[in-house]
Design a protein around this motif. Sequence first.
Motif, PDB file in Angstrom:
ATOM      1  N   CYS A  86       0.845  -1.351   0.064  1.00  0.00           N
ATOM      2  CA  CYS A  86      -0.054   0.224  -0.058  1.00  0.00           C
ATOM      3  C   CYS A  86       0.756   1.195  -0.005  1.00  0.00           C
ATOM      4  CB  CYS A  86      -0.866  -0.061   1.238  1.00  0.00           C
ATOM      5  SG  CYS A  86      -1.898   1.527   1.446  1.00  0.00           S
ATOM      6  N   THR A 118      -6.400   5.925   6.529  1.00  0.00           N
ATOM      7  CA  THR A 118      -6.874   4.479   6.115  1.00  0.00           C
ATOM      8  C   THR A 118      -8.473   4.477   6.933  1.00  0.00           C
ATOM      9  OG1 THR A 118      -7.064   2.157   5.625  1.00  0.00           O
ATOM     10  CG2 THR A 118      -6.078   3.079   7.893  1.00  0.00           C
ATOM     11  N   HIS A 123      -6.960  -4.209   9.710  1.00  0.00           N
ATOM     12  CA  HIS A 123      -6.294  -3.887   8.360  1.00  0.00           C
ATOM     13  C   HIS A 123      -5.108  -4.814   8.496  1.00  0.00           C
ATOM     14  CE1 HIS A 123      -8.416  -0.834   6.676  1.00  0.00           C
ATOM     15  NE2 HIS A 123      -8.657  -0.199   7.857  1.00  0.00           N
ATOM     16  N   GLU A 124      -4.629  -5.642   7.395  1.00  0.00           N
ATOM     17  CA  GLU A 124      -3.253  -6.376   7.187  1.00  0.00           C
ATOM     18  C   GLU A 124      -2.641  -5.809   5.848  1.00  0.00           C
ATOM     19  OE1 GLU A 124      -2.129 -11.057   6.398  1.00  0.00           O
ATOM     20  OE2 GLU A 124      -3.911 -10.414   7.757  1.00  0.00           O
ATOM     21  N   TYR A 125      -1.145  -5.581   6.251  1.00  0.00           N
ATOM     22  CA  TYR A 125      -0.435  -5.048   4.997  1.00  0.00           C
ATOM     23  C   TYR A 125       0.813  -5.981   4.814  1.00  0.00           C
ATOM     24  CZ  TYR A 125      -3.088  -0.618   6.050  1.00  0.00           C
ATOM     25  OH  TYR A 125      -4.077   0.042   6.105  1.00  0.00           O
ATOM     26  N   LYS A 144      -0.288  -5.929  11.070  1.00  0.00           N
ATOM     27  CA  LYS A 144      -1.712  -5.994  11.503  1.00  0.00           C
ATOM     28  C   LYS A 144      -1.937  -4.817  12.287  1.00  0.00           C
ATOM     29  CE  LYS A 144      -2.341 -11.026  10.761  1.00  0.00           C
ATOM     30  NZ  LYS A 144      -2.770 -12.325  11.438  1.00  0.00           N
ATOM     31  N   TRP A 152      -9.963   9.738   9.037  1.00  0.00           N
ATOM     32  CA  TRP A 152      -9.473   9.262   7.954  1.00  0.00           C
ATOM     33  C   TRP A 152      -9.372   9.951   6.812  1.00  0.00           C
ATOM     34  CZ3 TRP A 152     -14.295   7.466   9.799  1.00  0.00           C
ATOM     35  CH2 TRP A 152     -15.403   7.510   8.852  1.00  0.00           C
TER      36      TRP A 152
END
Length: 296
Positions: A86, A118, A123-125, A144, A152
Motif C-alpha cells: 500500500c 485509512t 487491516h493487514e499489510y 496488522k 481518515w
Amino acid sequence: MSWTTSGPVRLMALTMAVTPFALAVLNHTGLQSVPLVITSPPPPALAFRQYAVDLKTVQPTTVVEASYVFENRSAKPIRIALEPSCGCLTPRLQGTRDNVIEPGDHGRVVVRMQPANTTPGPHEYTVNVKYTDTEPRETPLTLKLVVPRGIWVTPPALAVSHPLGSSPTVQDFTVTDGRGKPFEITDVSCNSDLVEAVIGESTRSAIGNYQQSVRVSIAGDLPTVQTNVVLKITTDDPDMGEIRVPLRLQGRVPTPAAESDQALDHERQKSSARLTSETIKPREQQSAENTPAEAK
C-alpha cells in the motif's frame, strides 16, 4: 528306541549353519549396503527474527511503526529491495549501505504509517523483501492493526507518473471524522513546489459524518527521478493532530521511438515552413514586376 529328524527340521538347521558363512563372504567381497543421502536446498540468506507484527488497536492520529530485525547468514553481500502492498506504508532499511547487507551483519526493516490515512476497522499489510542469493527470493513481512472509528483520509496516498508533456493532475482528498464532531481544516501544505493544495468546502456524508476536502494540483512536468513528498493537513481539532498523506511523483523518460517521432515531426514542420516561404516569395517578386514604373 530310535530318534528320527524330519526334512523341514534338517533344512532349518542347515540354513542356520550356512547363514554366517554367507554373510562373511558378502562382507569380504565388498557388497555392503549404501546409506541413503538426502540433499536439501540451501536456506535463504536472510533470516528474520519475526515475520509478522500485530499492533492491535492504534490511535488514528499517531504515526505507528513496526520493525523486523534480520541477519545475512550467507557468505556474500545481499542487495535488498522493499515493495509495500500500500502507498500508505513507508518502509526503509537500517543497518545497510546502499541497500546492501554484508555477510554476518544484522539489519532492520522499519515500516511506518499513519492510521488516519485509512478507514476504520482491522487491516493487514505486507512489505515484500526481494533479493537474490542462490535464486530470486521474496519474503513477505506482515503488519496488522485495528483502526478505531475516528478520522481518515481518502485516498490514503497517491502515486502519479507523467509522460513527457503531460498536463497537471488534479486530485481531491477528503478528510472524514466518524466521531460525529465538526471540524475545520485550518492549513494545508506540501514540502515540494511540484504540488499546490487548496482547502475545499465542508460537507456531511449520507450517514452524517463531517467531511472537508483538499484539492491538490500536481505539475505536469515532473522529474524523471522518483520524488517522495508529503501533503500535510492541519485542523482545529486538537485531538486530530497533523494528518500526513504520502505522494509519490515521477516523470517518464521518453522512449527512443517517442524521441524519433518528435524529431520527425520537427523536421516536417521545418520542411513545411520552408516550402511555404519558397511559395510566397515568387508571388511577391511577380507582384513587384507587374507594378507600373511610375508607381515604383
